[in-house]
Design an enzyme around this catalytic site. Structure first.
Site, PDB file in Angstrom:
ATOM      1  N   TRP A 184      50.792 110.395 -68.666  1.00 48.48           N
ATOM      2  CA  TRP A 184      51.491 109.293 -69.358  1.00 48.48           C
ATOM      3  C   TRP A 184      50.748 107.980 -69.148  1.00 48.48           C
ATOM      4  O   TRP A 184      50.709 107.120 -70.017  1.00 48.48           O
ATOM      5  CB  TRP A 184      52.923 109.187 -68.825  1.00 48.48           C
ATOM      6  CG  TRP A 184      53.724 108.038 -69.362  1.00 48.48           C
ATOM      7  CD1 TRP A 184      54.516 108.037 -70.467  1.00 48.48           C
ATOM      8  CD2 TRP A 184      53.820 106.721 -68.803  1.00 48.48           C
ATOM      9  NE1 TRP A 184      55.103 106.797 -70.637  1.00 48.48           N
ATOM     10  CE2 TRP A 184      54.696 105.973 -69.630  1.00 48.48           C
ATOM     11  CE3 TRP A 184      53.250 106.082 -67.681  1.00 48.48           C
ATOM     12  CZ2 TRP A 184      55.026 104.640 -69.376  1.00 48.48           C
ATOM     13  CZ3 TRP A 184      53.560 104.758 -67.435  1.00 48.48           C
ATOM     14  CH2 TRP A 184      54.444 104.050 -68.284  1.00 48.48           C
ATOM     15  N   HIS A 185      50.147 107.844 -67.945  1.00 50.62           N
ATOM     16  CA  HIS A 185      49.482 106.591 -67.615  1.00 50.62           C
ATOM     17  C   HIS A 185      48.208 106.373 -68.400  1.00 50.62           C
ATOM     18  O   HIS A 185      47.788 105.231 -68.575  1.00 50.62           O
ATOM     19  CB  HIS A 185      49.173 106.526 -66.113  1.00 50.62           C
ATOM     20  CG  HIS A 185      50.372 106.217 -65.283  1.00 50.62           C
ATOM     21  ND1 HIS A 185      51.274 107.179 -64.882  1.00 50.62           N
ATOM     22  CD2 HIS A 185      50.848 105.051 -64.798  1.00 50.62           C
ATOM     23  CE1 HIS A 185      52.237 106.612 -64.166  1.00 50.62           C
ATOM     24  NE2 HIS A 185      52.011 105.321 -64.104  1.00 50.62           N
ATOM     25  N   GLY A 186      47.581 107.414 -68.842  1.00 49.95           N
ATOM     26  CA  GLY A 186      46.370 107.175 -69.607  1.00 49.95           C
ATOM     27  C   GLY A 186      45.637 108.440 -69.961  1.00 49.95           C
ATOM     28  O   GLY A 186      45.809 109.490 -69.332  1.00 49.95           O
ATOM     29  N   PHE A 204      49.106 100.901 -70.619  1.00 50.33           N
ATOM     30  CA  PHE A 204      49.790 102.175 -70.787  1.00 50.33           C
ATOM     31  C   PHE A 204      50.811 102.080 -71.934  1.00 50.33           C
ATOM     32  O   PHE A 204      51.469 103.041 -72.233  1.00 50.33           O
ATOM     33  CB  PHE A 204      50.497 102.564 -69.490  1.00 50.33           C
ATOM     34  CG  PHE A 204      49.569 102.531 -68.284  1.00 50.33           C
ATOM     35  CD1 PHE A 204      50.003 102.044 -67.073  1.00 50.33           C
ATOM     36  CD2 PHE A 204      48.264 102.970 -68.389  1.00 50.33           C
ATOM     37  CE1 PHE A 204      49.146 102.000 -65.976  1.00 50.33           C
ATOM     38  CE2 PHE A 204      47.400 102.924 -67.289  1.00 50.33           C
ATOM     39  CZ  PHE A 204      47.857 102.440 -66.083  1.00 50.33           C
TER      40      PHE A 204
END
Lengths: 326, 482
Positions: free
Chosen positions: B325-327, B482
């Site tokens: 999800w963060h990247g 993000f």
């Protein structure tokens, strides 16, 4: 709500008053004049003393560290002024400064840091204009940026007062007297090479806005009868290896669009890290020597430049001769 | 516009005054005003971003309305799928398309093939990972019959785009935030003052702590090949404070700003660096995201019920998805996997809920044992942050390799200029303030409340002075990417 607004406004008013007191106390301009950017005043003082075709070297600090102006002056018998000072001034400021000082018969070498910002850092430009008021004509004023740079200036000056006067810490960076009369930095020559160079970064490619600005300056220079040449800057090997793809892509973009003559390739002035002093673009004494040798070789082997300089040199002699007669 | 910018400093008071003096009499008008102000705030980055958020709002409002009227399970699943596809589809295209493409091309060339597909040059819309999850919580809760949909489209739009938490959370649940848009807000002095205090503390964490730590973290990470092992450890610690100050600071500003408008947002950070084990860390760090994954992914997968294999599988899924999800980078997946490995032993030995209460209750200092637990958890976290910060996996492994070197036992060798010493003192003072305020929502919430006003205000002036004096080079909030 009334109580909230009253207390908030009162708090902000007290803050504002406190800030004004500090600003009035610390912002007297004395600090700025003694800093690195203070050399701007000296460089322009030299220009004002000159009355003949001149060789100008312009760019960021890569030029300040990487040029031996005296050597150029001796070879071409033309006065040389090193205008290179701070990459934070941006391409626009640098070319506007050149526009203000060049005259017919001058020769300009521009060496800019990779992907140098077109706009530059407003705070650095504002600081330059505090030191040398004429510099305020080299960039457009912007109210919100003025407020921001004003706040930063007050903060920096306050830090200076506390560090310098209360703690006795000397200001970091290079003072005004690091420069010689030509505008080259010479004070660091005996200093040790820093193992870890500052300013290392991973370059991010973009279609460089500096090309358009340089082309606009080139058109101006042509109308004025000034020769202009572009140089890629000196760069440490380790950084070049890390950023090679972006640098070569940028060079392709520049080579395809820049109208002025480009004298070298990015690889030309790539040197071992040990030939740099403290930062990525700052050559040390040995590095500068190597670079000047390479630069002079380029200038002398490209005939049109030699002709340009020779023509200017002859013109300079003629002008001098005429003036002496008068 | 950034919270720590002049633009926002002008924007906020204007919006505040108009909100409470012009539009306050009518709830719909108040909500509509929030929508307009929020769209201005969001469009300040790039007006094109608004098209996505408006479309997402329409889709989820419609899906919510239709879901509630639909009884057939097949049709309800279809409607929910539309919402999930649209929201996650945006993420997939804007955030992950190039990542999947590059990895597909690499895998294909590994087996001897060669293709040259064209990648997309797309700007990642700011906050997309946050508001898509927020609107998904609306449709999922309606599907699970935990929430009734609202007919008030303006209120729903305001819920989706509410500017204090739009671009970097907290990721609010519809069950918590949407009802606040459906009832009249009235100005409360204590709530507003508390909000200002929280904004001040958030700015301090972001501008003084995070931005100054970022400077040294960047120097060390960018020249990690030349740095000694001890220097690399220092770099990881600086980054740990950078990301904490940055993200929790943003959350504090978001929550504090919301209070100025009469809204109550969920707490997003609960002093995570005082955690005694990794399980506790994940109950205190980015709470809105971890609880979102717990409720909408972990529990539907079975949670901690079922066989040990299923529990292990679910833990890995949660942490890998959270990392991803963060990247779109293998480093975030590695970071997630590492945290899963940290968490697993606690879960398998059923010790993951050991530390549910407050730290050092009734004591000024932690015990030696607690201190050792806190230090160990912090070190494990710092180690994992290396993956989070590194450019790529090769850089992360090079960094870690550099730490485990004989130079680990030497004094750090990076450029210690005269500004790092005051920063180290500030970090110490900051952690003391956080420790003293660990039972409050934020460290200075109750500071000096029994003191006379002039004394309290002196503390606030002191913080503002530190903000002014120690302002680092302005850095974008990390979580904006993000």
């Amino acid at each position: 709500m009334k109580k909230f607004l009253t207390f908030t406004l009162f708090f902000l008013a007290l803050l504002g008053f406190g800030y004004l007191m500090v600003a009035v106390f610390v912002n007297d301009g004395s600090r700025e004049r003694n800093t690195y950017l203070g050399a701007l005043e000296q460089k322009h003082f030299r220009i004002e003393q000159l009355n003949e075709p001149t060789i100008f070297i312009a760019g960021g600090s890569n030029v300040a560290f990487g040029t031996d102006s005296r050597q150029l002056e001796e070879i071409y018998s033309m006065p040389v002024v090193n205008l290179g000072i701070h990459y934070g001034l941006g391409v626009s400021f640098i070319t506007n400064e050149l526009k203000a000082v060049v005259e017919k018969g001058d020769v300009v070498f521009i060496s800019l840091e990779y992907l140098l910002s077109g706009e530059g850092d407003y705070r650095v430009k504002r600081q330059a204009s505090i030191i040398y008021p004429e510099a305020s004509t080299y960039f457009e004023a912007d109210f919100t940026k003025e407020v921001r740079s004003g706040l930063k200036r007050t903060r920096n000056n306050l830090q200076y007062v506390i560090d310098h006067h209360l703690k006795g810490i000397a200001e970091s960076g290079y003072p005004k007297d690091s420069f010689n009369t030509y505008g080259d930095i010479v004070s660091t020559f005996n200093n040790e090479h820093h193992e870890q160079l500052k300013g290392k970064e991973e370059l991010q490619y973009r279609d460089w806005e500096g090309v358009e600005i340089l082309n606009e300056f080139y058109a101006f220079a042509q109308r004025k009868g000034v020769c202009v040449y572009f140089l890629y800057p000196p760069y440490p090997l380790s950084e070049f290896q890390k950023n090679e793809t972006v640098i070569l892509k940028t060079a392709n973009y520049i080579n395809a669009r820049l109208k002025m003559d480009i004298l070298n390739r990015p690889e030309t002035f790539v040197y071992a890290d040990s030939l740099f002093f403290d930062m990525v673009y700052h050559l040390n004494a040995t590095g500068r020597e190597k670079r000047m040798k390479a630069l002079l070789e380029i200038i002398t082997t490209k005939d049109e430049i030699g002709r340009c300089l020779q023509a200017k040199s002859e013109l300079a002699h003629s002008i001098s001769a005429v003036r002496n007669l008068k | 516009m950034l919270f720590n910018s002049l633009d926002f400093a002008i924007f906020l008071p204007i919006v505040f005054l108009l909100y409470w003096f012009v539009v306050h009499r009518n709830l719909r008008l108040q909500n509509a005003f929030i929508v307009v102000a929020s769209y201005i705030f969001y469009g300040w980055w790039d007006w094109r971003f608004l098209l996505l958020i408006i479309f997402s709002t329409f889709v989820d409002y419609s899906v919510g309305y239709l879901l509630h009227r639909q009884e057939k399970k097949r049709h309800r699943k279809l409607l929910l799928s539309i919402s999930i596809l649209v929201n996650l589809g945006f993420l997939a295209v804007f955030k992950y398309y190039n990542f999947f493409l590059e990895n597909f091309v690499e895998a294909y060339s590994f087996i001897g093939g060669s293709i040259r597909p064209s990648s997309l040059s797309l700007i990642l819309p700011v906050g997309i990972s946050f508001y898509t999850f927020q609107t998904l919580s609306y449709t999922i809760d309606i599907y699970n019959r935990k929430l009734q949909p609202t007919k008030d489209f303006i209120a729903f739009s305001a819920f989706v785009c509410f500017f204090p938490q739009l671009v970097a959370g907290p990721i609010e649940r519809a069950t918590h935030l949407l009802p606040q848009f459906l009832q009249k807000r009235s100005f409360e002095y204590n709530q507003a003052v508390n909000g200002l205090r929280q904004i001040l503390w958030g700015l301090f964490k972001k501008v003084v702590i995070a931005d100054n730590c970022a400077r040294y973290a960047d120097i060390i990470f960018n020249s990690s090949e030349d740095a000694s092992g001890s220097t690399l450890v220092v770099g990881a610690v600086f980054f740990a404070f950078q990301i904490y100050g940055d993200f929790s600071g943003y959350s504090d500003i978001a929550i504090g700003t919301s209070r100025l408008f009469g809204f109550d947002l969920m707490n997003n950070f609960n002093y995570p660096y005082f955690s005694r084990d990794i399980a506790e860390f994940w109950r205190r760090w980015h709470i809105s995201l971890s609880t979102w994954f717990r409720d909408y992914l972990y529990i539907p997968l079975g949670g901690s019920l079922g066989s040990t294999w299923k529990k292990v599988r679910n833990i890995f899924i949660i942490f890998l998805v959270s990392g991803f999800w963060h990247g779109a980078n293998w480093t975030f997946i590695a970071w997630g996997a590492l945290n899963a490995l940290y968490f697993l032993p606690l879960m398998v030995t059923k010790r993951n809920r050991k530390f549910m209460g407050r730290i050092a209750v009734g004591k000024d200092l932690p015990s030696l044992h607690e201190f050792a637990q806190i230090a160990l958890t912090f070190m494990l976290t710092c180690f994992a942050w290396i993956f989070f910060r590194a450019r790529d996996l090769a850089h992360a492994f090079q960094y870690i390799g550099g730490i485990f070197d004989a130079s680990l036992f030497q004094f750090p060798t990076f450029h210690l200029d005269s500004e790092v010493r005051p920063l180290l003192l500030l970090l110490g003072a900051f952690m003391i303030m956080e420790w003293l305020g660990r039972d409050d929502a934020f460290a200075i919430e109750n500071i000096g409340t029994p003191w006379p006003k002039p004394v309290r205000w002196s503390v606030y002036f002191g913080i503002v002075f530190l903000l002014f004096y120690f302002t680092g080079e302005q850095q974008q909030f990390i979580y904006f990417q993000f």
